[in-house]
Design an enzyme around this catalytic site. Structure first.
Site, PDB file in Angstrom:
ATOM      1  N   LYS A 233     -13.904  -2.616  18.787  1.00  0.00           N
ATOM      2  CA  LYS A 233     -12.756  -2.153  19.563  1.00  0.00           C
ATOM      3  C   LYS A 233     -13.154  -1.969  21.024  1.00  0.00           C
ATOM      4  O   LYS A 233     -14.333  -1.842  21.360  1.00  0.00           O
ATOM      5  CB  LYS A 233     -12.252  -0.806  19.025  1.00  0.00           C
ATOM      6  CG  LYS A 233     -11.655  -0.798  17.644  1.00  0.00           C
ATOM      7  CD  LYS A 233     -11.244   0.609  17.268  1.00  0.00           C
ATOM      8  CE  LYS A 233     -10.660   0.698  15.879  1.00  0.00           C
ATOM      9  NZ  LYS A 233      -9.354   0.041  15.777  1.00  0.00           N
ATOM     10  N   ARG A 307      -7.904  -1.577   4.800  1.00  0.00           N
ATOM     11  CA  ARG A 307      -7.389  -2.202   3.576  1.00  0.00           C
ATOM     12  C   ARG A 307      -8.517  -2.639   2.659  1.00  0.00           C
ATOM     13  O   ARG A 307      -8.342  -2.727   1.447  1.00  0.00           O
ATOM     14  CB  ARG A 307      -6.486  -3.378   3.943  1.00  0.00           C
ATOM     15  CG  ARG A 307      -7.166  -4.563   4.582  1.00  0.00           C
ATOM     16  CD  ARG A 307      -6.215  -5.455   5.336  1.00  0.00           C
ATOM     17  NE  ARG A 307      -5.674  -4.769   6.507  1.00  0.00           N
ATOM     18  CZ  ARG A 307      -4.679  -5.239   7.261  1.00  0.00           C
ATOM     19  NH1 ARG A 307      -4.143  -6.413   6.966  1.00  0.00           N
ATOM     20  NH2 ARG A 307      -4.245  -4.567   8.299  1.00  0.00           N
TER      21      ARG A 307
END
Length: 447
Positions: A233, A307
């Site tokens: 990020k 996920r």
């Protein structure tokens, strides 16, 4: 953060956890009367009313305007504003019976630290008031866990907190450490947690295990810090990433309160904890790993990590065939783009399961909105040999994230996914901005 700061934070979490279990926090609820009063009224009956904060003082009485048609959510918000004025000692609370629970919840939520307060209500309102007290206590524990700095709430520390809470709350608890996670086939969780020196943990908690298999199973995303892994990020995007543990922390806080709530439903929680860092053992974009249920996962983007760890947790939770399976996660920013920062997204392929969660949210005053679980996009998730964690499309990602998760839950298990990316945190990354969102909804569902 110094060792002294860490001890202070840890002590605060410990006190909050004990308050959830025992109901003996700094603000308690009882029946009775007192000279000092807080009255919640439809409109202001006195001339000294201040529109700015919605309250006025008339002698020893604090008058608080609810408005003409207050909802559970607005009643709690108004009570939070009033709760900041609480000081030590007994205070009588007068409010509409239908709103006493969220009003007590709000007063306790906002009570200034360091003051021991007793909120007194009419005897007939005491059961509702006690439920409000529990909701506030559980949400506070969730907030403290989520807001804790990532160097305090590491995966191993989160597992230790779960063990401590389980011991005090009468829950059974199983903890798998990094070696056991790998050895027992939780390849998805192992891959995401492999970049950190504090490896992944998988915690299973059971309320009323003697009742047999769980009627309800809860799963929470427990990324204690998310750097994005090798798909790193930006620095700005990392600043608030301690919030990524919100799903698991909320579920843990709720589990702590089930015995006190008198919950008669057997409940199981499966909590995967991992730190997503670009260390020597980190997953690489393009790696293929095998989840606990045997499904292959191609990890195209290591910043789509939530996920992946949920895949193992959902597969394990579904294996006991619960009557309802719910997962909470700060999963996609597209849920926030769709619904704004205060509404959580609900996605489900089972209408009844979705209805149960939405109804619990309405009762608790936490805003939820259903998005479509549309399998027309399954081709963005599936590969020739399994699934991929990135849909290779920029739109519809709240939906494709849910479709990915659905590949790990058999269709025979009623399941609903809650993406609470927006409402899990309020404010900038520098403050303790966790909200405890979701705790009240799960309590309403289970009790």
């Amino acid at each position: 953060m110094t060792s002294s700061d860490k001890r202070d934070r840890a002590a605060e979490i410990a006190a909050a956890a004990d308050a959830v279990v025992t109901g003996t926090g700094p603000v308690i609820v009882d029946a009775g009367k007192a000279d000092r009063r807080i009255e919640f009224v439809p409109s202001a009956p006195v001339s000294g009313w201040s529109v700015a904060d919605g309250t006025a003082v008339d002698g020893d009485t604090l008058l608080v305007e609810l408005g003409d048609a207050p909802t559970v959510e607005t009643a709690r918000r108004v009570a939070i504003a009033a709760g900041a004025r609480l000081s030590g000692g007994p205070v009588a609370v007068s409010a509409p019976p239908a709103l006493i629970e969220p009003i007590i919840d709000g007063l306790i939520t906002a009570a200034p630290p360091g003051n021991e307060v007793t909120l007194l209500v009419d005897e007939s309102q005491l059961p509702s008031a006690v439920r409000g007290q529990l909701a506030a206590d559980v949400a506070r524990l969730a907030r403290l866990l989520v807001s804790a700095p990532a160097n305090l709430l590491t995966p191993s520390a989160a597992a230790a907190w779960a063990t401590r809470i389980a011991d005090n709350a009468g829950l059974s608890c199983t903890v798998l450490g990094p070696d056991e996670v790998r050895a027992q086939g939780f390849g998805a969780l192992a891959a995401i947690g492999g970049g950190s020196s504090d490896g992944p943990y998988l915690v299973t908690l059971d309320h009323l295990p003697e009742a047999g298999g769980p009627e309800v199973a809860l799963v929470g995303k427990g990324i204690t810090f998310d750097s994005g892994g090798l798909s790193l990020k930006s620095p700005a995007a990392m600043q608030s990433m301690r919030l990524d543990v919100a799903g698991a922390a909320t579920v843990l806080a709720v589990m702590a309160g089930l015995r006190r709530a008198g919950c008669t439903v057997p409940v199981r929680a499966v909590l995967p904890f991992a730190e997503n860092l670009p260390g020597p053992g980190a997953a690489r974009p393009g790696d293929v790993v095998t989840a606990w249920n045997g499904t292959e996962i191609q990890i195209l983007d290591t910043d789509f990590e939530g996920r992946v760890i949920l895949a193992d947790a959902l597969a394990l939770a579904a294996d006991s065939e619960p009557g309802l399976l719910i997962d909470l996660a700060t999963l996609t920013y597209q849920a926030e783009i769709a619904l704004g920062p205060e509404i959580a997204a609900v996605l489900a392929r089972d209408d009844e399961a979705a209805t149960r969660l939405l109804a619990a949210g309405a009762r608790s005053g936490e805003p939820l909105w259903r998005l479509p679980y549309d399998e027309r996009y399954l081709n963005q998730v599936r590969t020739a040999s399994g699934v991929r964690n990135h849909p290779l499309h920029d739109s519809g990602r709240a939906i494709t994230a849910a479709l990915f998760l659905g590949e790990f839950v058999p269709r025979t298990v009623p399941w609903v996914h809650c993406d609470m990316t927006g409402p899990a945190w309020s404010g900038n990354a520098s403050i303790d901005g966790a909200t405890g969102f979701g705790a009240r909804t799960l309590l309403a569902l289970l009790t």
